[in-house]
Write an enzyme that holds these catalytic residues in place. Structure first.
Site, mmCIF file in Angstrom:
data_model
loop_
_atom_site.group_PDB
_atom_site.id
_atom_site.type_symbol
_atom_site.label_atom_id
_atom_site.label_comp_id
_atom_site.label_asym_id
_atom_site.label_seq_id
_atom_site.Cartn_x
_atom_site.Cartn_y
_atom_site.Cartn_z
ATOM 1 C CG HIS A 179 13.307 -33.435 26.026
ATOM 2 N ND1 HIS A 179 12.876 -32.518 25.104
ATOM 3 C CD2 HIS A 179 12.391 -33.384 27.032
ATOM 4 C CE1 HIS A 179 11.746 -31.965 25.519
ATOM 5 N NE2 HIS A 179 11.428 -32.476 26.687
ATOM 6 C CD GLU A 236 14.956 -31.426 22.650
ATOM 7 O OE1 GLU A 236 14.132 -32.343 22.757
ATOM 8 O OE2 GLU A 236 15.093 -30.541 23.496
ATOM 9 N NE ARG A 284 9.076 -28.251 25.069
ATOM 10 C CZ ARG A 284 8.891 -29.204 25.988
ATOM 11 N NH1 ARG A 284 9.806 -29.432 26.917
ATOM 12 N NH2 ARG A 284 7.794 -29.941 25.969
#
Ligand SMILES: O=C(O)[C@H](O)COP(=O)(O)O
Length: 313
Positions: A286, A265, A236
């Site tokens: 991601h 993000e 993360r």
């Protein structure tokens, strides 16, 4: 007929095959249209999301009939699990379904960054022959340090053992007699965080973002990594200080880094400026846990969990 709202992308075959007979609204763009999402949730029994839909406060209030949330992934930081529990809404993550995808990302980027030989296509095609400059390192014999030793880290360790890496991990939540430390192939050494950081050639993060892990890999921690080490974050954003990684790559203290996750993000161009022209840096959006295969597995696991939950109650 129970209504299922799916607000982000999901494998359509899983929807067709497993959610058949339910009133399924599949609109992967809903996450970007908050008002339409709230309207769709007015009569919904189930909601299926990835990591962008924020399942909390307003959204839960807009879904009074909601009974279940399916998460097409494992991180739960976009879901207020306590608020769901208080409302009697069950939450199902897709545990185990994308472990292999993330493990392959970690091994793949580690090999790519250690070897450093694959970025010269244009030069070679143009007639240069930079053999000495591209003499990289092998992965065999290196120490892989895993911060956190849950199921993704274990899948990574299994692959690493087959490549003759020496694997160590730090996980304060795993007892020292847990059989996970002694897999079928290649024991995993349990280490303190400090020792792991100071001795790993490749350090890979496998922890959720919590108050304890926020900023864990800051400038000081990076400074304690061995010169020439590689850092991989597919866990993360926020666990790693992005500025400190850029600075350590620029100074040459770190030999490479792969970042799949970011504090904000999607990474905005302004925030991404800190990475401009940073050497030996792989940035990905991601995607470590998302492959064609894992998308199918994750979608099927969650469609089945949601269907089962709806039929039970
Ligand atoms: O938590 C996860 O599993 C990863 O972040 C990937 O999740 P997503 O594909 O649902 O975003």
């Amino acid at each position: 007929m129970p209504k299922v709202v799916i607000s982000e992308f999901m494998d359509e075959t899983a929807i067709r095959e497993i959610l058949s007979g339910l009133d399924a609204l599949y609109d992967p763009g809903l996450v970007d249209r908050p008002e339409a999402l709230r309207d769709a949730l007015a009569g919904a029994d189930a909601l299926i999301v990835r990591n962008r839909t924020q399942v909390r406060g307003d959204l839960l209030a807009a879904a009074p009939a909601l009974r279940v949330v399916g998460r097409l992934g494992v991180g739960l930081d976009n879901i207020d699990v306590a608020a769901c529990k208080a409302r009697g809404v069950a939450v199902y993550p897709a545990l185990g379904a994308n472990d292999g995808a993330v493990a392959e990302y970690v091994i793949g980027t580690a090999m790519l960054l250690l070897r450093g030989a694959y970025g010269a296509t244009r030069e070679v095609a143009a007639g240069s022959w930079p053999r000495n400059a591209l003499m990289g390192r092998e992965i065999a014999g290196k120490r892989l340090g895993l911060v956190g030793f849950g199921s993704i880290a274990r899948e990574t360790a299994r692959r690493a053992a087959a490549l003759d890496l020496r694997v160590a991990a730090h996980d304060p939540f795993l007892r020292s007699d847990d059989p996970a430390w002694r897999p079928a192939r290649g024991a995993v050494e349990s280490m303190s965080f400090e020792a792991l950081v100071a001795s790993s050639d490749v350090l890979s993060l496998h922890v959720p973002l919590t108050e304890e892990t926020r900023g864990l890999i800051d400038a000081a921690a990076i400074g304690r990594m061995p010169a020439g080490a590689i850092l991989i974050n597919a866990a993360r954003g926020g666990v790693v200080d992005e500025e400190a990684v850029s600075a350590a790559l620029r100074s040459g203290h770190l030999a490479g880094a792969a970042l799949d996750v970011f504090v904000d993000e999607p990474l905005a161009a302004a925030a991404g400026a800190r990475f401009r022209d940073v050497p030996n840096l792989i940035l990905t959006p991601h995607i470590a846990g998302v492959t064609q295969e894992s998308n199918v597995r994750v979608s099927r696991v969650i469609a089945e969990a949601v269907r089962r939950h709806l039929s039970e109650g």
